[in-house]
Design a protein around this motif. Structure first.
Motif, PDB file in Angstrom:
ATOM      1  N   LEU A   1       0.832  -1.209   0.000  1.00 55.01           N
ATOM      2  CA  LEU A   1       0.000   0.000   0.000  1.00 55.01           C
ATOM      3  C   LEU A   1       0.869   1.262   0.000  1.00 55.01           C
ATOM      4  O   LEU A   1       0.522   2.257  -0.636  1.00 55.01           O
ATOM      5  N   GLY A   2       1.999   1.190   0.707  1.00 54.19           N
ATOM      6  CA  GLY A   2       2.928   2.318   0.672  1.00 54.19           C
ATOM      7  C   GLY A   2       3.498   2.536  -0.720  1.00 54.19           C
ATOM      8  O   GLY A   2       3.669   3.671  -1.161  1.00 54.19           O
ATOM      9  N   GLY A   3       3.771   1.425  -1.419  1.00 53.34           N
ATOM     10  CA  GLY A   3       4.232   1.539  -2.802  1.00 53.34           C
ATOM     11  C   GLY A   3       3.184   2.147  -3.707  1.00 53.34           C
ATOM     12  O   GLY A   3       3.496   2.951  -4.595  1.00 53.34           O
ATOM     13  N   LEU A   4       1.914   1.774  -3.481  1.00 52.03           N
ATOM     14  CA  LEU A   4       0.824   2.355  -4.257  1.00 52.03           C
ATOM     15  C   LEU A   4       0.681   3.844  -3.976  1.00 52.03           C
ATOM     16  O   LEU A   4       0.464   4.650  -4.896  1.00 52.03           O
ATOM     17  N   ALA A   5       0.811   4.227  -2.702  1.00 52.57           N
ATOM     18  CA  ALA A   5       0.768   5.651  -2.340  1.00 52.57           C
ATOM     19  C   ALA A   5       1.929   6.402  -2.976  1.00 52.57           C
ATOM     20  O   ALA A   5       1.772   7.543  -3.438  1.00 52.57           O
ATOM     21  N   LEU A   6       3.097   5.764  -3.025  1.00 49.01           N
ATOM     22  CA  LEU A   6       4.256   6.365  -3.675  1.00 49.01           C
ATOM     23  C   LEU A   6       4.000   6.586  -5.161  1.00 49.01           C
ATOM     24  O   LEU A   6       4.330   7.646  -5.719  1.00 49.01           O
ATOM     25  N   LEU A   7       3.381   5.598  -5.794  1.00 45.91           N
ATOM     26  CA  LEU A   7       3.076   5.706  -7.221  1.00 45.91           C
ATOM     27  C   LEU A   7       2.074   6.824  -7.494  1.00 45.91           C
ATOM     28  O   LEU A   7       2.225   7.589  -8.451  1.00 45.91           O
ATOM     29  N   CYS A   8       1.038   6.921  -6.658  1.00 45.67           N
ATOM     30  CA  CYS A   8       0.009   7.951  -6.844  1.00 45.67           C
ATOM     31  C   CYS A   8       0.552   9.355  -6.592  1.00 45.67           C
ATOM     32  O   CYS A   8       0.043  10.330  -7.162  1.00 45.67           O
ATOM     33  N   SER A   9       1.577   9.463  -5.754  1.00 47.77           N
ATOM     34  CA  SER A   9       2.125  10.778  -5.402  1.00 47.77           C
ATOM     35  C   SER A   9       3.268  11.202  -6.303  1.00 47.77           C
ATOM     36  O   SER A   9       3.616  12.389  -6.342  1.00 47.77           O
ATOM     37  N   SER A  10       3.863  10.265  -7.017  1.00 47.15           N
ATOM     38  CA  SER A  10       5.063  10.550  -7.813  1.00 47.15           C
ATOM     39  C   SER A  10       4.872  11.611  -8.898  1.00 47.15           C
ATOM     40  O   SER A  10       5.844  12.314  -9.220  1.00 47.15           O
ATOM     41  N   PRO A  11       3.679  11.778  -9.499  1.00 43.69           N
ATOM     42  CA  PRO A  11       3.561  12.834 -10.519  1.00 43.69           C
ATOM     43  C   PRO A  11       3.943  14.221 -10.028  1.00 43.69           C
ATOM     44  O   PRO A  11       4.440  15.044 -10.810  1.00 43.69           O
ATOM     45  N   TYR A  12       3.746  14.485  -8.727  1.00 46.76           N
ATOM     46  CA  TYR A  12       4.039  15.813  -8.210  1.00 46.76           C
ATOM     47  C   TYR A  12       5.539  16.072  -8.089  1.00 46.76           C
ATOM     48  O   TYR A  12       5.964  17.224  -7.998  1.00 46.76           O
ATOM     49  N   LEU A  13       6.357  15.012  -8.108  1.00 47.48           N
ATOM     50  CA  LEU A  13       7.795  15.208  -8.163  1.00 47.48           C
ATOM     51  C   LEU A  13       8.219  15.738  -9.536  1.00 47.48           C
ATOM     52  O   LEU A  13       9.243  16.406  -9.672  1.00 47.48           O
ATOM     53  N   ALA A  14       7.407  15.420 -10.551  1.00 46.23           N
ATOM     54  CA  ALA A  14       7.727  15.842 -11.912  1.00 46.23           C
ATOM     55  C   ALA A  14       7.123  17.194 -12.261  1.00 46.23           C
ATOM     56  O   ALA A  14       7.785  18.051 -12.851  1.00 46.23           O
ATOM     57  N   ILE A  15       5.861  17.408 -11.893  1.00 43.00           N
ATOM     58  CA  ILE A  15       5.152  18.595 -12.370  1.00 43.00           C
ATOM     59  C   ILE A  15       5.333  19.807 -11.467  1.00 43.00           C
ATOM     60  O   ILE A  15       5.026  20.931 -11.869  1.00 43.00           O
ATOM     61  N   ARG A  16       5.832  19.608 -10.248  1.00 45.94           N
ATOM     62  CA  ARG A  16       5.976  20.746  -9.333  1.00 45.94           C
ATOM     63  C   ARG A  16       7.241  21.528  -9.668  1.00 45.94           C
ATOM     64  O   ARG A  16       8.343  20.960  -9.712  1.00 45.94           O
ATOM     65  N   HIS A  17       7.119  22.827  -9.915  1.00 42.63           N
ATOM     66  CA  HIS A  17       8.253  23.654 -10.317  1.00 42.63           C
ATOM     67  C   HIS A  17       8.134  25.044  -9.709  1.00 42.63           C
ATOM     68  O   HIS A  17       7.095  25.403  -9.145  1.00 42.63           O
ATOM     69  N   ILE A  18       9.239  25.794  -9.832  1.00 44.95           N
ATOM     70  CA  ILE A  18       9.292  27.177  -9.361  1.00 44.95           C
ATOM     71  C   ILE A  18       9.145  28.117 -10.551  1.00 44.95           C
ATOM     72  O   ILE A  18       9.847  27.972 -11.554  1.00 44.95           O
ATOM     73  N   GLN A  19       8.223  29.069 -10.435  1.00 46.65           N
ATOM     74  CA  GLN A  19       8.060  30.104 -11.453  1.00 46.65           C
ATOM     75  C   GLN A  19       8.339  31.460 -10.816  1.00 46.65           C
ATOM     76  O   GLN A  19       7.861  31.745  -9.715  1.00 46.65           O
TER      77      GLN A  19
END
Length: 335
Positions: free
Chosen positions: A145-163
């Protein structure tokens, strides 16, 4: 806390202005951080060192870890509320904090869902379930379940940026992944709705449905077969469903309303932000209390462990304070 921490509709506001909503959110987050860190750490200590390894304690041990993950992000969120929408912690923390918040949310929801299924199996299939389920297997399920939570949260490591905008650093989602903030706004809206739909379905609607079905069928079976004369199981079932609903509904409503800019008044979003902060604080601090005291013998062990800690600290402080006095007495005696 919400992962979409920055609403670009307020970029033009003076971020040094201290508003009531900022103060409320900041105070709630800091109080929750201090209280939640102490109480949840104590819970972990009791579960790990003072109680036997079994299925129940394994579920709750991993549940408390997910609460702690969310709590660690709260001081940063509190500072962010005060400087909103300016982000002062840099790109790495922009990605990490939002990832931890998302991971804590998914991990908590998945653990609560697993606990409800565990309760269902114990009531409807007690013999076969106890035969096949043990602490080791429940730990493996928690890791999955922790791995599934990691998978669901991983997009924000890519799309989160500083403007950079008007001498401010904005921690926002870049759905283009290339810093092209104004590229095809309609496509970005579609991506936002897809992420929100996935988040709402996997992180709320489906778990809420499973939790409700499990506990309602348990209540019917208990009532039909007169398994107990006590009303405590019904109270536990009601608390489980209501606390889940109270904790996560405001968050998903606020997150969904903020997907498209200009659809709702800023005052409405500000009010929802405060309600969301309150519900997240309730979830991180008080929900563990509601669930952990369901565990057999936990209340007794917790009280005994807490008292032993206070007694040890008190005795040590008493000994330390008495040392100078004893030394002075000896010196007087020698004189």
């Amino acid at each position: 806390m919400a992962v979409n921490l920055t609403n670009t509709t307020t970029i033009g506001m003076n971020y040094m202005e201290i508003t009531t909503s900022k103060l409320i959110c900041c105070l709630l987050l800091m109080i929750t951080f201090l209280f939640g860190l102490v109480i949840n750490t104590l819970y972990l200590w009791v579960l790990w060192f003072r109680m036997k390894r079994n299925v129940n304690n394994t579920w709750f041990f991993h549940l408390i870890i997910t609460y702690l993950i969310s709590i660690f992000a709260m001081p940063f969120s509190a500072v962010y509320f005060m400087s909103y929408p300016h982000w002062i912690f840099g790109l790495f923390m922009c990605k990490l904090i939002n990832f931890l918040i998302s991971f804590g949310m998914y991990g908590t929801v998945f653990c609560l869902t697993a606990i409800s299924i565990d309760r269902y199996c114990l009531v409807f299939h007690p013999h076969s379930y106890r035969k096949h389920m043990n602490a080791h297997r429940s730990s493996i399920i928690c890791l999955l379940l922790g791995g599934l939570a990691l998978l669901c949260s991983s997009p924000y490591l890519a799309i989160r940026h500083i403007q950079q905008n008007n001498n401010m650093s904005l921690c926002i989602n870049d759905y283009t992944l290339m810093g092209k903030w104004d590229t095809d706004p309609k496509l970005q809206i579609k991506v936002k709705w897809c992420l929100f739909s996935l988040r709402f379905l996997v992180g709320f609607l489906l778990p809420f449905f499973i939790i409700s079905i499990c506990y309602v069928t348990i209540a019917f079976k208990i009532n039909k077969e007169k398994l107990t004369k006590s009303r405590k199981p019904y109270k536990i079932i009601s608390i489980s469903i209501v606390s889940f609903f109270i904790s996560w509904t405001p968050y998903h409503v606020w997150y969904g309303m903020g997907v498209e800019k200009g659809l709702f008044q800023e005052a409405v979003l500000e009010a929802l932000k405060i309600i969301t902060t309150c519900s997240v604080c309730f979830n991180s601090c008080f929900t563990p209390i509601l669930y952990l005291f369901i565990v057999e013998n936990f209340k007794k062990v917790f009280k005994k462990s807490a008292l032993s800690i206070f007694e040890e600290v008190f005795n040590k402080s008493t000994e330390d304070s008495s040392e100078p006095h004893s030394v002075s007495v000896k010196m007087n005696d020698t004189q």
